[in-house]
Design an enzyme around this catalytic site. Structure first.
Site, PDB file in Angstrom:
ATOM      1  N   ARG A  55     -13.128 -51.651   1.349  1.00  0.00           N
ATOM      2  CA  ARG A  55     -13.397 -51.522  -0.091  1.00  0.00           C
ATOM      3  C   ARG A  55     -13.810 -52.870  -0.697  1.00  0.00           C
ATOM      4  NH1 ARG A  55      -9.240 -51.561  -3.521  1.00  0.00           N
ATOM      5  NH2 ARG A  55      -7.893 -50.310  -2.178  1.00  0.00           N
ATOM      6  N   TYR A 107     -33.555 -51.372 -21.762  1.00  0.00           N
ATOM      7  CA  TYR A 107     -33.443 -50.089 -21.067  1.00  0.00           C
ATOM      8  C   TYR A 107     -32.520 -49.165 -21.864  1.00  0.00           C
ATOM      9  CZ  TYR A 107     -31.609 -46.652 -17.851  1.00  0.00           C
ATOM     10  OH  TYR A 107     -31.177 -45.476 -17.301  1.00  0.00           O
ATOM     11  N   ASP A 179     -30.951 -59.266 -17.944  1.00  0.00           N
ATOM     12  CA  ASP A 179     -31.452 -58.181 -17.102  1.00  0.00           C
ATOM     13  C   ASP A 179     -32.873 -58.564 -16.718  1.00  0.00           C
ATOM     14  OD1 ASP A 179     -32.560 -55.914 -15.982  1.00  0.00           O
ATOM     15  OD2 ASP A 179     -31.532 -54.521 -17.328  1.00  0.00           O
ATOM     16  N   LYS A 204     -34.971 -50.794  -8.304  1.00  0.00           N
ATOM     17  CA  LYS A 204     -36.381 -50.945  -8.676  1.00  0.00           C
ATOM     18  C   LYS A 204     -37.105 -51.879  -7.705  1.00  0.00           C
ATOM     19  CE  LYS A 204     -35.308 -48.618 -12.466  1.00  0.00           C
ATOM     20  NZ  LYS A 204     -34.404 -47.526 -12.257  1.00  0.00           N
TER      21      LYS A 204
END
Ligand SMILES: Cc1ncc(COP(=O)(O)O)c(C=O)c1O
Length: 403
Positions: A55, A107, A179, A204
């Site tokens: 994890r 976005y 971003d 992307k």
């Protein structure tokens, strides 16, 4: 871990060193994917390395992260299952009520989530970060803990001056997160411009093949906030899976060559579409009449991204008709893959000041520019389609999760 090349390399050569292989003892050029979720102890009850449990620890994940950190000139990077989960981790890692100032144009999925962070005890103010006077007045009025900017911003591709915003934010001790999904490290490395954290939807351009959902954060230096994000990610188990991390590393081998090709084609298309009889405006920071062109030319080295938007003279129905009638372009959401995508953006996010309903968003792929232009030219002559009114309602959140 990712071995840095011995000699200094150009960015292009560096990307090809993406760590998908060269593992002892066979030295295969393409290496294995590490799937194990646990690691055994020896007869002295000791572990062979720092890896204990999947994890939190995975070698393939670490290799890809350290490669992205190198590309971003960052101290470290962390991968998540999506761009959204990477962005959310920054906000949720604040262990006290935080005031966030974010770009008003960004976005829309993230803007929508930011708008609701009051439920976690935080507060949000959206500001036009391309307007430095408005930004200064916002941070003077109320000192933010975090400043979140997106540049170029989706889908109008406005440009925020990262260096100026970082300088101003640091004067009030705010953390700056950028971003940089659309710019990619090929054209902008926000940490070099003074930002603290870079975020990408790696779904992307970083991956580039529309087959991995991933997000990444990269930090310029260690900090209490960065440590908090790492702890939270390990506890929640929201890291990217090993297979996706490996695929992402493979995709990044061609990052430089893909993204430069896409930006070059986008520039050609933007110039040609400016004089197309069906088009009223082309939005692309590479065009000299774009309001952010001067800053973009300084901040984005070597290209202006593969993303542009066009506004159609015939309004929403002409835009819908064109998007529905492309052939080489694919009518789909998302961006940054090798295949060109077109989308009537208001059908996705609802129209409003940040998304006019006559707007088509184009994600330019690596196909031949002449074929791409010819397909658009033909589609722009298609019969208009009337969009159902409810599709275009501003702020309609009833359509579930969308890209
Ligand atoms: C600029 C930008 N940031 C973040 C995201 C969210 O990324 P993801 O879809 O990987 O969660 C997107 C998705 O479209 C985006 O375009």
């Amino acid at each position: 871990m990712y071995d840095k090349p011995r000699a200094p390399l150009t960015f292009r050569s560096l990307t090809v060193q993406s760590p998908v292989g060269l593992e002892a003892p066979q030295n295969g050029l393409v290496g294995p994917i590490h799937f194990s979720t646990t690691y055994t102890r020896d007869e002295k009850y000791a572990y062979a390395s720092e890896y204990v449990y999947g994890r939190a620890d995975n070698l393939t994940l670490r290799q890809t992260e350290s490669f992205i950190a190198t590309l971003e000139n960052a101290h470290a990077a962390m991968l998540f299952g999506s761009g959204m989960s990477a962005a959310m981790a920054v906000i949720l890692a604040f262990d006290r009520p935080a005031h966030v100032i974010a770009s008003s144009e960004m976005y829309y999925g993230l803007r929508r989530w930011f708008a609701g962070i009051g439920r976690f005890g935080h507060s949000i103010e959206f500001v036009d970060t391309t307007d430095l006077a408005a930004f200064q007045s916002a941070i003077t009025r109320r000192r933010p803990d975090l400043v979140w900017i997106e540049t170029p911003s989706n889908p109008l591709w406005k440009i925020t001056d990262i260096a100026a915003v970082s300088r101003m934010s640091h004067e009030v001790d705010a953390v700056v997160c950028v971003d940089s999904t659309v710019a990619t490290p090929v054209f902008t490395r926000p940490i070099d411009h003074g930002a603290d954290i870079v975020m990408h939807s790696a779904t992307k351009y970083l991956n580039g093949h529309s087959d991995v959902s991933a997000g990444v954060l990269a930090a310029g230096r260690p900090s209490a906030l960065w440590h908090q994000i790492a702890m939270m990610r390990a506890e929640q188990g929201v890291s990217l899976g090993a297979l996706e991390a490996w695929l992402l590393a493979r995709g990044m081998r061609t990052l430089d060559i893909r993204v430069r090709t896409q930006a070059k084609t986008a520039m050609r298309l933007a110039e040609r579409l400016q004089t197309h009889p069906a088009v009223s405006a082309v939005l692309y920071p590479g065009l000299p009449d774009h309001p952010g062109h001067e800053i973009a030319a300084r901040q984005m080295t070597g290209g202006f991204s593969g993303m542009l938007s066009v506004r159609m003279k015939g309004g929403a129905s002409a835009a819908l008709g064109a998007a529905a009638n492309v052939s080489l372009w694919k009518c789909a959401t998302s961006l940054g893959g090798v295949e060109s995508l077109i989308e009537h953006r208001a059908s996705m996010e609802g129209h409003g000041p940040y998304c006019p309903d006559d707007l088509l968003r184009l994600s330019v792929g690596i196909e031949d520019p002449e074929d791409l232009y010819a397909d658009l030219d033909r589609a722009f002559q298609s019969t208009p389609i009337a969009g159902p009114d409810d599709e275009l309602a501003p702020g309609d959140l009833s359509k579930g999760v969308r890209a």
